[in-house]
Design an enzyme around this catalytic site. Structure first.
Site, PDB file in Angstrom:
ATOM      1  CG  ASP A  10      -1.754   1.125   1.443  1.00 26.61           C
ATOM      2  OD1 ASP A  10      -2.295   1.568   0.435  1.00 26.61           O
ATOM      3  OD2 ASP A  10      -1.912   1.602   2.579  1.00 26.61           O
ATOM      4  CE  LYS A  11      -0.013   7.442  -2.265  1.00 22.19           C
ATOM      5  NZ  LYS A  11       0.038   8.429  -1.173  1.00 22.19           N
ATOM      6  CE  LYS A  33      -5.689  14.705 -13.544  1.00 20.28           C
ATOM      7  NZ  LYS A  33      -6.801  14.068 -14.215  1.00 20.28           N
ATOM      8  CB  THR A  82       3.816  20.568  -8.653  1.00 20.01           C
ATOM      9  OG1 THR A  82       3.224  19.670  -9.589  1.00 20.01           O
ATOM     10  CG2 THR A  82       5.288  20.259  -8.535  1.00 20.01           C
ATOM     11  CG  ASP A  85      -3.409   9.260  -2.932  1.00 23.38           C
ATOM     12  OD1 ASP A  85      -4.137  10.137  -3.419  1.00 23.38           O
ATOM     13  OD2 ASP A  85      -2.769   9.417  -1.887  1.00 23.38           O
ATOM     14  CG  ASP A  91      -1.239   1.804   6.870  1.00 27.32           C
ATOM     15  OD1 ASP A  91      -1.171   2.896   7.429  1.00 27.32           O
ATOM     16  OD2 ASP A  91      -1.641   1.673   5.709  1.00 27.32           O
ATOM     17  CG  ASN A 125      -7.364   0.695   2.302  1.00 23.33           C
ATOM     18  OD1 ASN A 125      -6.774   0.758   3.373  1.00 23.33           O
ATOM     19  ND2 ASN A 125      -6.846   1.188   1.214  1.00 23.33           N
TER      20      ASN A 125
END
EC number: 7.6.2.1
Length: 1058
Positions: free
Chosen positions: A389-390, A560, A609, A690, A796, A799
């Site tokens: 996972d990220k 976005k 950014t 994400d 962690d 999900n």
């Protein structure tokens, strides 16, 4: 309350799933050969699955009527709101554990052999020699399973007994989480877990909305804004006798999901779904019983040994000439040679697994590590794919403002004080101007500057404009902990302007936004208050600037970008501020020559950014816009498109103010850990919920994708044709990392599953973004099916549970996202960097030790069976046991058990070496420590030694049979002890103790074994020299061979240790 919770919307039409590759695979797997080699098991499994599916058929999902506060009025029966992670209950425990044990060929075989001893004609020796080891194995297993079950039960009980306040006619009462029913009105306090899926009726926040943290549900730690149902939020306080009309349609923003956490205020909700019908439970898959690859390999070897045993028995009966009741003799031989497959194999391996688990938990270098599944520590040494996972796993989910770029000048962390001095200076100029009454946001001199574009702005004014834009253009709300009651007191506090810095926390739907607002606070411009219509900033000198929020255009994944139109209270100036991703903003801002290049530079540093721009509007321009905007919002057809078109009419030729760079802090030592894993031959896939940009940024900054590596971003595809073209484009790329979104992945897997997995597996790294929890688990299963390699999943959050349970080995991190993942995992760690040591040291050692232990225990059984075969063939193929009663039990236990089991302490290289040379780990994935080749070597050793020991004893025995038994058995024990010493690579003091203790036990027991041995003969010199000679002949050649092999063809680890 007609809320449908059907999953049909998510399930796609499966008619196209039968694609060519899968059909090809199916064609290959048919025929009689397939059936005999395991097809029968597949067929049985599919029949069982079919029956289970019929039994567990989903009930039809339909609209339900919920009686607020009166659960007893509900006509239907709804599931209990209890969390249950146990595998068994009190009735299924014993049958379940027995089934899990006897589905292994090894244990089933011993059960049959032990049962055969009840038949008098087949009885060989004593009953206890067969039943005692089997009973011991089952007892150890049951105790271990029972301990695991009790732990799971206690964890569930802790969650189920959390208390909540429930509103009833008699007032508030406390109720356990597990006793909550559909229709209950539940009060959830700030920072409390929401116990079930609810409709959000009311909140203590005066704006009628609250934030919830959904990290346990979708892994995103940014807070989501939820809105209370309007009519119930507006309900007057108790005592005012009014009966307002309540009739309002509900939307997804009026829902509060189970396992999310309330982040602001106190909320009241009505429960609509409980227990296994909640969204979080529907998103998780069932835990499966995990079996290690080593256990499966040993199971295959035991089948080979059984075949050898039957062949040997048939040969014995054939050499007898099939005389008399040959069938009975055949079975007696099978029982006689049953020691070929040693029952102690399972005992030793299971005790070894427990020992490895204990070593992992006691390792001071990885504190807080917990082994929750003690049956698969060897899996840690065989991994090829690591799916991570990220958010919260690779990153800490803490954003830090790193860079501000104004086109001509760039500010980093070390030059932020310059910005601060510019801000203080520009606001000092404002206050020194003798303006009447309140302060103004911009000096008159600056006004002339903006109206005359030819004049180049000073750096100071550009910094001031940029910081002000960042401080205004966001969706952040400052929150003050109220020490008093709810509404009235906070309002009076606001009236006194009590904005103390220590008391303020920021809430937003994205941590990036909070980082930006925190940064403007650090340079002197502080957001102190915000509601739905206005916001207030505090200048360095402590003055308050007020702005009215005229319009706000929230961030969406399509646009976005986000925008806000504000009117400054003091001057009446209307400004449209906008910030967003560079791809969206590049066409909106005025022409410039630096934006694209700087965005690329920042992205290469792993920074996220945002481009910030503004546009000043006159009163007429704004009024014209507002009229068109309101009109578009009222249209019935294509409302979204019309609204977007009106907003886009404003988004033209905007003035570019600055470019910001924010860094998501990586977990400690993520880069070296990923480097270590990559060098160990492990392929890393990052699966995250994400955004694509963020995922790519983290992949670069964590060095998941190395700096010089090309990244192929898989374009969004929605049908078969697009997927085909995009896969062809990807096929032409070589050695590049792949980034793909969940939607495109779904399309590819539907039409080109085989081709996609084949291509993705060749990539050095894969990043899947916008992945749902079920998709993560699906990817794990795909890798298992298509590559047959071992997979490990690490996460962690709640999900990640499905992915962790689907993988061959699941690792959970106890992080900010709670404990759900670590509780469901097989191994729980506290930091990502610990995974390096867990795999390289403990995983590697566990696998190598178990492989050595398993083969040695087999050798111990084969050597005695060889002796039995030689003995029977010399004595006219009689099915008479060579060693009886206690000699057989003692051989497998007290005489050789401790030295053999001490192999679990053996290690080929020191832990530091294993971490320094991760390439050593790569060898293990080939499975060379335990293969048919190594197994055959042990078979040859056993046949050689068994033959030498038996023939030697027969050649040297005097006249009595008892001498053969004494000489051969003593030589056998000494040979086994010497073979353990030969196998060991690094000595441990406990190994030495075990060797001498076993030898001492044997020598001491000789005094009591007079029914087997002639004590007067044992004490003579001839006995000693005969035993020594036989032992020397059986062991010395092996020592010589080992020395020569070590000298001329050393294994990779010995090169390092020397």
């Amino acid at each position: 309350m007609p809320l449908m919770m059907s999953e049909e919307g998510f399930e796609n039409d499966e008619s196209d799933y039968q694609t060519l590759p899968r059909a090809r695979v199916n064609q290959r797997q048919s025929g009689l050969g397939w059936f005999l080699l395991g097809g029968w098991r597949v067929l049985c499994g599919s029949c069982c699955d079919c029956l289970a599916h019929i039994c567990r058929r989903k009930k039809e999902l339909k609209a339900r009527t919920v009686w607020l506060g009166c659960p007893e009025k509900c006509e239907e029966k709804y599931p209990k709101n209890a969390i249950k992670n146990q595998k068994y209950n009190i009735f299924t425990f014993v049958p379940g554990v027995l089934y899990q044990q006897f589905k292994f060929f090894l244990n089933l075989y011993f059960l049959v052999v032990a049962c055969s001893q009840f038949v008098p004609s087949l009885k060989i020796g004593y009953l206890y020699t067969y039943w005692a080891p089997l009973g011991f194995v089952l007892t150890v297993t049951m105790v271990r399973e029972a301990v695991d079950e009790v732990r799971r039960y206690q964890r569930d009980k802790e969650m189920n007994s959390q208390l909540y306040s429930k509103l009833t006619v008699r007032g508030k009462i406390q109720v356990k989480s597990s006793d909550i029913q559909v229709g209950d009105l539940i009060i959830v306090e700030k920072n409390q877990r929401i116990p079930a899926d609810m409709i959000f009726l009311r909140t203590s926040e005066k704006n009628g909305a609250c934030f919830i943290r959904t990290d346990q549900l979708d892994g995103e730690t940014d807070w989501k804004l939820k809105v209370a149902v309007g009519c119930t939020q507006r309900l007057p306080a108790l005592g005012e006798d009014t009966d307002p009309q309540i009739h309002e349609s509900l939307s997804i923003e009026n829902t509060l999901w189970a396992s999310t956490v309330v982040a602001s205020g106190t909320v009241i909700g009505v429960v609509i779904y409980t227990g296994k019908e909640t969204r979080s439970v529907l998103n998780t898959s069932f835990a499966k019983n995990k079996v290690g690859l080593l256990d499966l390999e040993l199971n295959r070897l035991t089948k080979a040994l059984f075949l050898a045993q039957v062949v040997l028995s048939v040969v014995m009966v054939a050499l007898q000439g099939f005389v008399g009741p040959w069938f009975r003799n055949l079975f007696r031989f099978v029982v006689l040679f049953s020691y070929i497959i040693p029952i102690s194999l399972r005992v030793n391996l299971d005790m070894g697994k427990s020992a490895y688990g204990w070593m992992i938990m006691k390792d001071e270098n990885i504190p807080g590590t917990v082994v929750r599944t003690s049956t698969i520590p060897e899996e840690l040494g065989r991994l090829v794919y690591l799916l991570t996972d990220k958010t919260g796993t690779l990153t800490q989910n803490e954003m830090i403002f790193k860079r501000l770029h104004l086109g001509t000048v760039s500010y980093g962390t070390d030059t932020m004080d310059e910005i601060q001095s510019h801000i203080i200076q520009s606001y000092a100029q404002v206050t020194s101007q003798p303006s009447g009454g309140s302060t103004s946001g911009a000096t008159p001199s600056r006004k002339t500057q903006t109206s005359a574009p030819k004049v180049r702005k000073s750096v100071s004014s550009r910094i001031h404009e940029a910081v002000k834009a960042i401080a205004l253009c966001h969706n952040v709300t400052p929150v003050y902990e109220s020490h008093g009651g709810v509404n009235g007191e906070t309002e009076s506090a606001e009236a006194d302007q009590d904005f103390s810095d220590d008391n303020r926390t920021y809430q937003a739907s994205s941590p990036d936004e909070v980082a930006l607002v925190r940064w403007t606070e650090s340079v002197g411009l502080t957001l102190v208050n915000r509601d739905l219509t206005s916001l207030q900033l505090k200048t360095p000198s402590g003055q308050i600037l007020s702005f009215y929020i005229l319009q706000i255009f929230p961030f969406t994944s399509e646009s976005k970008r986000m925008g806000i139109i504000v009117r400054e209270e003091s001057t009446g100036d209307i400004t449209f501020y906008m910030k967003g991703a560079d791809v969206a903003m590049a066409s909106i801002v005025q022409y410039n020559d630096w934006l694209e290049e700087e965005c690329g530079n920042m992205a290469r540093e792993g920074l996220r950014t945002l481009v910030v721009a503004k546009k000043s509007l006159s009163e007429e321009q704004y009024q014209d816009f507002e009229n068109r905007y309101n009109q578009a919002k009222l249209s019935i057809h294509d409302r979204g498109l019309k609204v977007a078109a009106v907003v886009e009419s404003l988004e033209r030729e905007m003035e570019l103010l600055c470019l910001t760079g924010v860094e998501d802090q990586l977990q400690a030592d993520v880069r070296p850990t990923l480097e270590l894993l990559r060098n160990a031959g492990i392929k890393i896939w990052m699966l995250t919920g994400d955004k694509l940009e963020t995922a790519t940024c983290i992949a670069k900054s964590s060095h998941l994708v190395s700096r010089n590596q090309h990244i192929h971003v898989f374009k969004p595809v929605s049908n078969r044709g697009e997927a085909h073209l995009e896969l062809n484009a990807f096929r032409r790329k070589h050695d590049c990392a792949l980034v793909i979104s969940g939607d495109s992945l779904e399309v590819c897997l539907r039409y080109y599953e085989h081709e996609f997995v084949e291509l993705a597996c060749q990539c050095p790294a894969v990043v899947c973004c916008r992945c749902s929890p079920t998709q993560k688990a699906q990817i794990v299963r795909l890798l298992q099916q298509h590559t047959a390699n071992r997979t490990c999943a690490i996460g962690d959050g709640g999900n990640d549970v499905s992915m962790i349970q689907a993988a061959d080995c699941g690792i959970g991190i106890e992080g900010k996202e709670g404990k759900q993942a670590s509780l469901a995992a097989d191994f729980s760690i506290t930091q990502f960097k610990h995974i390096g040591r867990l795999l390289m040291v403990h995983g590697r050692n566990s696998y190598k030790r178990s492989a050595a232990l398993g083969q040695f225990v087999m050798h111990r059984g084969m050597i005695i069976s060889t002796m039995q075969a030689v003995f029977s063939s010399i004595f006219y193929f009689a099915s008479v046991p060579l060693y009886q009663g206690f000699l057989m039990v003692g051989y497998a236990t007290i005489y050789t058990m401790f030295p053999v089991f001490s192999l679990v302490l053996d290690q080929d290289v020191k832990p530091e070496m294993a971490l320094l040379y991760p390439e050593l780990y790569k060898d293990l994935t080939k499975g060379r420590s335990l293969s048919f080749k190594t197994f055959l070597i042990w078979v040859l050793i056993s046949v050689y030694q068994g033959g030498i020991l038996m023939y030697g004893a027969l050649v040297l025995f005097e006249s009595e049979f008892v001498h053969v038994v004494a000489i051969s058995f003593t030589a056998l024990i000494l040979t086994e002890l010497l073979m353990v010493a030969l196998t060991i690579r690094t000595w441990h003091w406990l190994m030495v103790v075990a060797e001498f203790f076993s030898l001492g036990c044997y020598l001491a027991s000789l005094a009591f074994l007079n029914e087997y041995f002639d004590l007067s003969f044992i004490t003579t010199w001839p006995f000693l020299w005969k035993v020594s000679a036989i032992t020397l002949v059986s062991c010395l050649p092996l020592y010589i061979i080992k020395y020569l092999k070590r000298k001329f063809s050393p294994p990779s680890y010995s090169k390092l240790s020397s």
